[in-house]
Write an enzyme that holds these catalytic residues in place. Sequence first.
Site, PDB file in Angstrom:
ATOM      1  N   ASP A 159       2.234   2.989   3.009  1.00 45.50           N
ATOM      2  CA  ASP A 159       1.122   3.929   2.890  1.00 45.50           C
ATOM      3  C   ASP A 159       1.574   5.373   2.662  1.00 45.50           C
ATOM      4  O   ASP A 159       1.897   5.757   1.563  1.00 45.50           O
ATOM      5  CB  ASP A 159       0.225   3.787   4.140  1.00 45.50           C
ATOM      6  CG  ASP A 159      -1.085   4.548   4.025  1.00 45.50           C
ATOM      7  OD1 ASP A 159      -1.319   5.188   2.995  1.00 45.50           O
ATOM      8  OD2 ASP A 159      -1.893   4.495   4.974  1.00 45.50           O
TER       9      ASP A 159
ATOM     10  N   HIS B 196      -5.588  -1.344   6.034  1.00 44.77           N
ATOM     11  CA  HIS B 196      -5.737  -0.926   7.437  1.00 44.77           C
ATOM     12  C   HIS B 196      -6.535  -1.973   8.230  1.00 44.77           C
ATOM     13  O   HIS B 196      -6.004  -2.578   9.134  1.00 44.77           O
ATOM     14  CB  HIS B 196      -6.369   0.473   7.599  1.00 44.77           C
ATOM     15  CG  HIS B 196      -5.590   1.561   6.939  1.00 44.77           C
ATOM     16  ND1 HIS B 196      -4.300   1.863   7.317  1.00 44.77           N
ATOM     17  CD2 HIS B 196      -5.893   2.385   5.903  1.00 44.77           C
ATOM     18  CE1 HIS B 196      -3.852   2.844   6.552  1.00 44.77           C
ATOM     19  NE2 HIS B 196      -4.786   3.174   5.688  1.00 44.77           N
TER      20      HIS B 196
ATOM     21  N   TYR C  90      -4.976   7.783  -7.014  1.00 46.57           N
ATOM     22  CA  TYR C  90      -6.251   8.491  -7.192  1.00 46.57           C
ATOM     23  C   TYR C  90      -6.112   9.929  -7.698  1.00 46.57           C
ATOM     24  O   TYR C  90      -7.122  10.608  -7.886  1.00 46.57           O
ATOM     25  CB  TYR C  90      -7.084   8.446  -5.897  1.00 46.57           C
ATOM     26  CG  TYR C  90      -6.421   9.019  -4.673  1.00 46.57           C
ATOM     27  CD1 TYR C  90      -6.424  10.387  -4.425  1.00 46.57           C
ATOM     28  CD2 TYR C  90      -5.795   8.190  -3.748  1.00 46.57           C
ATOM     29  CE1 TYR C  90      -5.825  10.911  -3.296  1.00 46.57           C
ATOM     30  CE2 TYR C  90      -5.198   8.708  -2.609  1.00 46.57           C
ATOM     31  CZ  TYR C  90      -5.212  10.070  -2.392  1.00 46.57           C
ATOM     32  OH  TYR C  90      -4.610  10.589  -1.274  1.00 46.57           O
TER      33      TYR C  90
ATOM     34  N   HIS D 243       0.923   5.554  -1.346  1.00 48.33           N
ATOM     35  CA  HIS D 243       0.520   6.775  -2.064  1.00 48.33           C
ATOM     36  C   HIS D 243       1.826   7.538  -2.238  1.00 48.33           C
ATOM     37  O   HIS D 243       2.288   8.200  -1.298  1.00 48.33           O
ATOM     38  CB  HIS D 243      -0.469   7.617  -1.253  1.00 48.33           C
ATOM     39  CG  HIS D 243      -1.669   6.860  -0.773  1.00 48.33           C
ATOM     40  ND1 HIS D 243      -2.698   6.500  -1.614  1.00 48.33           N
ATOM     41  CD2 HIS D 243      -2.006   6.393   0.450  1.00 48.33           C
ATOM     42  CE1 HIS D 243      -3.622   5.848  -0.915  1.00 48.33           C
ATOM     43  NE2 HIS D 243      -3.219   5.763   0.326  1.00 48.33           N
TER      44      HIS D 243
ATOM     45  N   ARG E  53     -16.601   5.647   2.053  1.00 49.78           N
ATOM     46  CA  ARG E  53     -16.939   7.076   2.048  1.00 49.78           C
ATOM     47  C   ARG E  53     -16.958   7.609   0.615  1.00 49.78           C
ATOM     48  O   ARG E  53     -17.770   8.462   0.271  1.00 49.78           O
ATOM     49  CB  ARG E  53     -15.899   7.888   2.841  1.00 49.78           C
ATOM     50  CG  ARG E  53     -15.980   7.717   4.335  1.00 49.78           C
ATOM     51  CD  ARG E  53     -14.896   8.516   5.039  1.00 49.78           C
ATOM     52  NE  ARG E  53     -13.579   7.932   4.862  1.00 49.78           N
ATOM     53  CZ  ARG E  53     -12.552   8.519   4.283  1.00 49.78           C
ATOM     54  NH1 ARG E  53     -12.668   9.746   3.801  1.00 49.78           N
ATOM     55  NH2 ARG E  53     -11.395   7.909   4.177  1.00 49.78           N
TER      56      ARG E  53
ATOM     57  N   GLU F 124     -10.413   2.485   8.624  1.00 46.00           N
ATOM     58  CA  GLU F 124      -9.187   3.070   9.175  1.00 46.00           C
ATOM     59  C   GLU F 124      -9.518   3.930  10.394  1.00 46.00           C
ATOM     60  O   GLU F 124      -8.747   3.998  11.344  1.00 46.00           O
ATOM     61  CB  GLU F 124      -8.489   3.919   8.095  1.00 46.00           C
ATOM     62  CG  GLU F 124      -7.221   4.620   8.592  1.00 46.00           C
ATOM     63  CD  GLU F 124      -6.506   5.428   7.517  1.00 46.00           C
ATOM     64  OE1 GLU F 124      -7.047   5.538   6.400  1.00 46.00           O
ATOM     65  OE2 GLU F 124      -5.419   5.953   7.783  1.00 46.00           O
TER      66      GLU F 124
ATOM     67  N   HIS G 185       0.834  -1.205   0.000  1.00 48.51           N
ATOM     68  CA  HIS G 185       0.000   0.000   0.000  1.00 48.51           C
ATOM     69  C   HIS G 185       0.868   1.254   0.000  1.00 48.51           C
ATOM     70  O   HIS G 185       1.577   1.540   0.962  1.00 48.51           O
ATOM     71  CB  HIS G 185      -0.930   0.010   1.221  1.00 48.51           C
ATOM     72  CG  HIS G 185      -1.971   1.085   1.163  1.00 48.51           C
ATOM     73  ND1 HIS G 185      -2.928   1.132   0.181  1.00 48.51           N
ATOM     74  CD2 HIS G 185      -2.203   2.168   1.942  1.00 48.51           C
ATOM     75  CE1 HIS G 185      -3.705   2.182   0.357  1.00 48.51           C
ATOM     76  NE2 HIS G 185      -3.280   2.838   1.417  1.00 48.51           N
TER      77      HIS G 185
HETATM   78 ZN   LIG Z   1      -3.931   4.732   1.983  1.00 43.16          ZN
END
Ligand SMILES: [Zn+2]
Length: 442
Positions: free
Chosen positions: A322, A271, A123, A63, A212, A237, A61
């Site tokens: 992450d 998570h 994203y 970003h 969400r 999370e 994971h």
């Molecule tokens: Zn993340």
Amino acid sequence: MTGATSGSYLAAHALLPGGVVARDVRIDVEAGVIVGVRRDAAPGEMTRLDGVVLPGFANVHSHAFHRALRGRTHAGGGTFWTWREGMYAVAERLDPDRYYRLARATYAEMVLAGYTAVGEFHYVHHEAGGVPYADPNAMAGALIQAAADAGIRLTLLDTCYLSAGVDGAPLTGPQLRFGDRDADRWAERLRALIAATPPGRARIGAAIHSVRAVPRAALPTVVRAAENLPLHVHLSEQRAENHACLAAYGCTPTELLAGAGALTPRTTAVHATHLTAGDVATLGAAGVHAGICPTTERDLADGIGPARALLDAGAVLGLGSDQHAVIDGFEEARGLEMDERLVTGKRGRFRPGELLDALTDHAALGRSAAGLRAGAPADLVVVRTDTPRTAGADPAQIVLAATAADIGTVLVGGEVVVRDGVHRIGDVGRLLADAIEDAWPR
Ligand SMILES: [Zn+2]
């Protein structure tokens, strides 16, 4: 990748399948693949690998752009919102060139730390304001090029991100560039990305940002588009996400995803922190991967998830860095054990071999299992046993002692990407400093 991808190596120690650490192991590599592993090898025409040789680590994971936030969100103590404001400030400035440079340096830092594969939960798709680039996958293309140049295997998880809350609130401001307006448009862009990406260059997977950001009505479209692909999702999370999901749908996020058919052995629940006992059973029965991110969860004060219970219930554990407050696989693996110790008051919640299994969960990224055995990719990580941190440690317990700084040499597909702690692209600290300075508003 370029360079030699065949050779014979003599490992002073090597971690063999089954968790055994053996001495003097000969590893033969041809065309990037391990073709033979032999114990008690006699010296000969082989390249010596001094230390403990482990299979390449999988960072399930990432970003990449969050790397720009490290050491910049703690002023005055820092809250979750201090962090999020910084994250949006950087996200707003990204363009394909800037993102390429930041991601290349971040991925190079990962290889220095022994990661040979990464799952990028991507994203930031469109221009600020949400307008697609001329090539709607220009940002994904930048990440794919960055990974190729840094010498890491990339699984690009194209993320569906449609709303700002479980109530379906529309995206606004800096979030606009994350969204494709609806799930069909996202799926169309994903199909174009798959068609444009040869499998040898990067694997493409899909992601549901969270319950969400993807309303219940859109989940079936995402699940259909992700058929046969790795499918990742941020799950529970924060407690606030659970409360909002219960209020909107009358069920937990895990139950919502299960109802939409989103939980399978191709799924990674990232998570998986605030779960009910029923959620743990559901995730275990589905055989999902749980992508635990211990250094991020502590940095953001998320909490400690039930990693041992998930493993016992049938889930597979993986580890991710992450937001990259730390890029050190050993620290993530130790985090699993140390967090469990603090919560339970007991030592030895995971065996060293279980921690290494979590650190090498390539299946979460849609890749074949890692391991020092014939037929596996020749992704080798050499951990030095002669540094101030590792000196004297039992090679079989090296994961409890070593840090990323103790990694000497890293081969990816048989090719040396890191030699004696130096990445082939040069001074990674300098590349990070330049890319991060450029990522922040002046
Ligand atoms: Zn993340």
